[in-house]
Design a protein around this motif. Structure first.
Motif, PDB file in Angstrom:
ATOM      1  N   ARG A 127       0.775  -1.378  -0.119  1.00 15.11           N
ATOM      2  CA  ARG A 127       0.007   0.023   0.071  1.00 15.11           C
ATOM      3  C   ARG A 127       0.906   1.233   0.147  1.00 15.11           C
ATOM      4  NH1 ARG A 127      -4.255  -2.152   4.731  1.00 15.11           N
ATOM      5  NH2 ARG A 127      -5.693  -3.397   3.300  1.00 15.11           N
ATOM      6  N   LEU A 128       2.170   1.276   0.411  1.00 17.87           N
ATOM      7  CA  LEU A 128       3.075   2.242   0.714  1.00 17.87           C
ATOM      8  C   LEU A 128       3.199   2.917  -0.674  1.00 17.87           C
ATOM      9  CD1 LEU A 128       4.517   4.154   2.669  1.00 17.87           C
ATOM     10  CD2 LEU A 128       6.576   2.425   2.457  1.00 17.87           C
ATOM     11  N   PRO A 129       3.479   2.554  -1.743  1.00 17.10           N
ATOM     12  CA  PRO A 129       3.530   3.300  -2.772  1.00 17.10           C
ATOM     13  C   PRO A 129       2.521   4.181  -3.430  1.00 17.10           C
ATOM     14  CG  PRO A 129       4.148   0.921  -3.252  1.00 17.10           C
ATOM     15  CD  PRO A 129       3.415   1.185  -1.894  1.00 17.10           C
ATOM     16  N   PHE A 130       1.032   3.834  -2.939  1.00 16.86           N
ATOM     17  CA  PHE A 130       0.027   4.626  -3.407  1.00 16.86           C
ATOM     18  C   PHE A 130      -0.036   5.807  -2.412  1.00 16.86           C
ATOM     19  CE2 PHE A 130      -0.717   0.293  -4.597  1.00 16.86           C
ATOM     20  CZ  PHE A 130      -0.989   0.362  -6.121  1.00 16.86           C
ATOM     21  N   ILE A 131       0.348   5.740  -1.199  1.00 22.63           N
ATOM     22  CA  ILE A 131       0.315   6.977  -0.257  1.00 22.63           C
ATOM     23  C   ILE A 131       1.591   7.820  -0.710  1.00 22.63           C
ATOM     24  CG2 ILE A 131       1.083   7.576   2.082  1.00 22.63           C
ATOM     25  CD1 ILE A 131      -0.080   4.957   3.202  1.00 22.63           C
ATOM     26  N   ILE A 132       2.597   7.438  -1.266  1.00 20.19           N
ATOM     27  CA  ILE A 132       3.619   8.177  -1.810  1.00 20.19           C
ATOM     28  C   ILE A 132       3.263   8.957  -3.086  1.00 20.19           C
ATOM     29  CG2 ILE A 132       5.943   8.306  -2.784  1.00 20.19           C
ATOM     30  CD1 ILE A 132       6.583   5.916  -0.945  1.00 20.19           C
ATOM     31  N   MET A 133       2.451   8.278  -3.909  1.00 21.08           N
ATOM     32  CA  MET A 133       1.730   8.678  -5.238  1.00 21.08           C
ATOM     33  C   MET A 133       0.732   9.845  -4.681  1.00 21.08           C
ATOM     34  SD  MET A 133       1.156   5.340  -7.512  1.00 21.08           S
ATOM     35  CE  MET A 133      -0.121   6.035  -8.307  1.00 21.08           C
ATOM     36  N   SER A 134      -0.046   9.441  -3.874  1.00 20.37           N
ATOM     37  CA  SER A 134      -0.900  10.848  -3.279  1.00 20.37           C
ATOM     38  C   SER A 134      -0.179  12.017  -2.879  1.00 20.37           C
ATOM     39  CB  SER A 134      -1.674   9.966  -2.089  1.00 20.37           C
ATOM     40  OG  SER A 134      -2.629  11.210  -1.600  1.00 20.37           O
ATOM     41  N   MET A 135       0.878  11.910  -2.214  1.00 19.11           N
ATOM     42  CA  MET A 135       1.771  12.982  -1.835  1.00 19.11           C
ATOM     43  C   MET A 135       2.370  13.749  -3.104  1.00 19.11           C
ATOM     44  SD  MET A 135       3.969  11.276   0.821  1.00 19.11           S
ATOM     45  CE  MET A 135       5.149  12.604   1.410  1.00 19.11           C
ATOM     46  N   ILE A 136       2.251  12.907  -4.293  1.00 17.76           N
ATOM     47  CA  ILE A 136       3.002  13.560  -5.555  1.00 17.76           C
ATOM     48  C   ILE A 136       1.856  14.422  -6.275  1.00 17.76           C
ATOM     49  CG2 ILE A 136       3.808  13.286  -8.071  1.00 17.76           C
ATOM     50  CD1 ILE A 136       5.456  10.905  -6.710  1.00 17.76           C
ATOM     51  N   LEU A 137       0.595  13.613  -6.041  1.00 17.40           N
ATOM     52  CA  LEU A 137      -0.627  14.258  -6.686  1.00 17.40           C
ATOM     53  C   LEU A 137      -1.050  15.639  -6.037  1.00 17.40           C
ATOM     54  CD1 LEU A 137      -2.733  13.981  -9.014  1.00 17.40           C
ATOM     55  CD2 LEU A 137      -4.236  12.560  -7.298  1.00 17.40           C
ATOM     56  N   ALA A 138      -0.833  15.548  -4.861  1.00 14.27           N
ATOM     57  CA  ALA A 138      -1.103  16.785  -3.987  1.00 14.27           C
ATOM     58  C   ALA A 138      -0.345  17.957  -4.468  1.00 14.27           C
ATOM     59  CB  ALA A 138      -0.766  16.509  -2.469  1.00 14.27           C
ATOM     60  N   LEU A 139       0.998  17.690  -4.868  1.00 11.02           N
ATOM     61  CA  LEU A 139       1.669  18.824  -5.371  1.00 11.02           C
ATOM     62  C   LEU A 139       1.389  19.233  -6.809  1.00 11.02           C
ATOM     63  CD1 LEU A 139       5.418  17.364  -4.567  1.00 11.02           C
ATOM     64  CD2 LEU A 139       4.109  19.371  -3.438  1.00 11.02           C
ATOM     65  N   TYR A 140       0.843  18.313  -7.750  1.00 10.48           N
ATOM     66  CA  TYR A 140       0.136  18.668  -8.960  1.00 10.48           C
ATOM     67  C   TYR A 140      -1.249  19.450  -8.624  1.00 10.48           C
ATOM     68  CZ  TYR A 140       3.055  15.992 -12.238  1.00 10.48           C
ATOM     69  OH  TYR A 140       4.091  15.563 -13.189  1.00 10.48           O
ATOM     70  N   VAL A 141      -1.762  19.190  -7.824  1.00 13.56           N
ATOM     71  CA  VAL A 141      -3.064  19.619  -7.535  1.00 13.56           C
ATOM     72  C   VAL A 141      -2.569  21.384  -7.109  1.00 13.56           C
ATOM     73  CG1 VAL A 141      -5.125  19.971  -6.129  1.00 13.56           C
ATOM     74  CG2 VAL A 141      -4.564  17.797  -7.057  1.00 13.56           C
ATOM     75  N   PHE A 142      -1.816  21.377  -6.273  1.00 15.55           N
ATOM     76  CA  PHE A 142      -1.362  22.589  -5.893  1.00 15.55           C
ATOM     77  C   PHE A 142      -0.802  23.572  -6.912  1.00 15.55           C
ATOM     78  CE2 PHE A 142       2.322  25.351  -4.565  1.00 15.55           C
ATOM     79  CZ  PHE A 142       1.668  26.422  -3.758  1.00 15.55           C
ATOM     80  N   TYR A 143       0.033  23.129  -7.735  1.00 24.09           N
ATOM     81  CA  TYR A 143       0.822  23.730  -8.664  1.00 24.09           C
ATOM     82  C   TYR A 143      -0.082  24.319  -9.773  1.00 24.09           C
ATOM     83  CZ  TYR A 143       5.389  23.326  -6.380  1.00 24.09           C
ATOM     84  OH  TYR A 143       6.274  23.329  -5.718  1.00 24.09           O
ATOM     85  N   TRP A 144      -0.981  23.343 -10.349  1.00 20.75           N
ATOM     86  CA  TRP A 144      -1.907  23.748 -11.096  1.00 20.75           C
ATOM     87  C   TRP A 144      -2.809  24.811 -10.916  1.00 20.75           C
ATOM     88  CZ3 TRP A 144      -5.147  19.590 -14.372  1.00 20.75           C
ATOM     89  CH2 TRP A 144      -5.472  20.165 -15.747  1.00 20.75           C
ATOM     90  N   SER A 145      -3.438  24.668  -9.557  1.00 21.89           N
ATOM     91  CA  SER A 145      -4.126  25.773  -9.129  1.00 21.89           C
ATOM     92  C   SER A 145      -3.444  27.204  -8.941  1.00 21.89           C
ATOM     93  CB  SER A 145      -4.844  25.243  -7.702  1.00 21.89           C
ATOM     94  OG  SER A 145      -5.728  26.540  -7.340  1.00 21.89           O
TER      95      SER A 145
END
Length: 573
Positions: free
Chosen positions: A108-126
């Motif tokens: 499960r750990l890789p998906f939590i790490i992916m979630s952290m990356i996706l959060a950065l994408y959401v922030f920077y796009w906004s």
């Protein structure tokens, strides 16, 4: 100073995302589909077997991802002797000599790490669209989303699709905004990865076609623009399909060669049923047996999912009614009950003030709106929509769309937004660590969620460790148990079997997903301690549709993770 504050906020958000994700799953058991999915990528890399039955439902990328931290572990070669993912995944987790908790965490750990990356994408796009205040708001909406947290810490396919769909659209938008080819190539690669994540990724094909053609005619009637845009679109598609070809090991075979024998037999039956003309039927059989295709396992999965999506193979529970297929209004109901109420109100505000706060380029808004609409419509038309996880890709786009209201300068409106954001954060923290069972105030909260939705929306087998702890705390040696989950409860607790759904591998009279009309289910009342998964309490998958109605006259002693109810019924009651 501003840059320092931004980095501090990002670091804090990422820490929260990791902490909420990690600590909410360390004491949860394997949920239903994880039994088949966990370790599948390691199996494929070890054996090169693309006829593995897991391809009946999904492409391989999520399985490669969940195996990243499992690769260093040594498993007995016998683990790879079966082509049944349900057996392989179970053996890896519970019969490999490693702790099941360790296997689950590593998967499960890789998906939590992916979630952290996706959060950065959401922030920077906004931030790039609407400014830094909007970026922070989008980040907060993502960080404390119960929907995102509940799905981004599981070794499933849905969050992977959400991750790559959003990132594909970001780089696609970035390419048109800056006209930098590197973003076109990145969009192409992520498009291929989206297709490899889950068949939901195919929603990108119409989205990219519509948006690209729209860009050619958006205020311009130049045929050169259309030609240029079509070349861009073809580039994205070609590179994306090459990525898929690579991920499938450059597989180029006839469709029949990658199908388990019982699926091939069913295909022949369908040819006989669908094609009355003998010549057409023979041509279809010839193509099925002889004509090679790139990544045929993908087309096998597409056909299998398309068939089950049309036919429906699981019952659906909604507000006390049981359906043989998902009704069209099921996804809206799931969204209504499972999404934080304050997010709905923030969405309403963003729509009310849309003209005032929208981007200067309306195309920026279409790029956000179209994925939300098409994903939602796709699953409204799907008879196999089982829960929140299927509509998960809409959420990051929703956060992006809502975040623009941070640009408002009206004092009263800003106070309202602040109150709603406080409710949003508190509602997320209060449900910890049971994010999978979250229901909003419209549903009466998680304690009443089972009255509206069950199965994959609240009860997917995740609370066996909680049941084990309850039994230890109350010094119970054995309990009467009716359980919904793919793992035999004996891995956690000692129990006397009560009727449980017949399609679970561990039940005494297991049968696969077929229509069962007769079954010996002992639905008589029991005394003493009784534990039951709430889906079974609602009799959703029981052949006797009133099997556990006798329990409903009692109040549970406790609700473990909101998914398992425990009762004590005195012998003299």
């Amino acid at each position: 100073m501003k840059n320092y504050i931004e980095k501090l906020v990002l670091a804090t958000a990422l820490t929260i995302i990791f902490s909420l994700g990690f600590f909410s799953i360390i004491n949860k058991s394997m949920i239903w589909d994880e039994r088949c999915y966990i370790g599948a990528g390691k199996y494929i890399l070890k054996t090169g077997n693309f006829e593995y039955n897991i391809f009946r439902a999904h492409p391989p990328l999520s399985f490669y991802i969940n195996s990243i931290f499992l690769l260093p572990l040594k498993f007995d070669d016998k683990m790879y002797s079966s082509d049944d993912c349900w057996q392989t995944g179970y053996d890896m987790a519970y019969h490999s000599g490693y702790s099941p908790k360790l296997i689950l965490i590593l998967a499960r750990l890789p998906f939590i790490i992916m979630s952290m990356i996706l959060a950065l994408y959401v922030f920077y796009w906004s931030r790039q669209l609407y400014g830094v205040k909007s970026g922070f708001m989008a980040l907060a909406l993502y960080t404390f989303s119960t929907s995102i947290i509940s799905q981004s810490n599981l070794a499933l396919t849905d969050f992977t699709a959400t991750f790559f769909i959003f990132i594909t659209m970001y780089h696609y938008w970035k390419f048109w905004a800056l006209k930098q080819k590197k973003h076109m190539y990145l969009a192409s690669i992520f498009f291929g990865l989206s297709l490899l994540s889950k068949l939901t990724g195919m929603v990108l094909i119409p989205i990219l076609i519509i948006l690209t053609l729209y860009g050619a005619f958006n205020g311009r009637k130049n045929i050169k623009d259309l030609s240029s845009n079509i070349k861009t679109l073809l580039t994205i598609f070609i590179i994306g399909f090459l990525v898929m070809f690579l991920a499938f090991g450059f597989q180029f075979k006839p469709l029949k060669s990658v199908m388990p024998s019982h699926y091939a037999e069913r295909a022949y039956e369908e040819f006989g049923n669908k094609f009355e003309n003998e010549k057409i039927r023979n041509l279809a059989v010839y193509a099925f047996e002889k004509i090679p295709l790139p990544f045929p396992a993908y087309f096998f999965g597409l056909g299998a999912v398309g068939f089950t999506s049309k036919e429906g193979i699981l019952k659906i529970f909604l507000d006390g009614d049981v359906f043989s297929k998902s009704p069209w209004y099921y996804p809206p109901a799931v969204l209504f009950y499972k999404t934080q109420a304050s997010l709905f109100l923030l969405l309403i505000l963003s729509i009310i003030f849309f003209k005032k706060i929208k981007s200067g380029n309306i195309s920026d808004e279409y790029i956000q709106i179209m994925p939300m609409m098409l994903v939602f419509v796709l699953f409204m038309l799907n008879n196999m929509t089982v829960g929140l996880r299927h509509i998960l890709p809409i959420y990051p786009f929703m956060f992006l769309f809502i975040s623009k209201i941070a640009r408002l300068k009206n004092v009263l409106t800003n106070i309202a937004i602040l109150i709603l954001m406080m409710h949003y954060v508190v509602s997320s923290l209060l449900i910890f660590p049971h994010y999978f069972a979250y229901f909003n105030e419209f549903a009466g909260g998680p304690a009443n969620g089972y009255k509206h939705l069950v199965g994959a929306n609240i009860d997917n087998g995740q609370d066996l460790p909680g049941l084990k702890k309850f039994m230890e705390d109350h010094n119970l040696q054995k309990i009467n148990l009716s359980y919904l989950g793919s793992i035999d409860p004996k891995e956690y607790v000692n129990y006397d079997y009560l009727p449980s759904p017949y399609f679970q591998h561990w039940v005494p009279d297991y049968k696969p997903y077929v229509t069962v009309t007769k079954r010996n289910e002992d639905c008589s009342e029991k005394k003493g301690w009784v534990a039951i998964s709430i889906t079974n309490l609602q009799n959703v998958y029981m052949v006797n549709e009133t099997c556990f109605n006798w329990l409903k006259k009692y109040e549970p002693v406790t609700k473990i993770g909101y998914s398992i109810f425990v009762y004590y019924i005195p012998k003299n009651y």
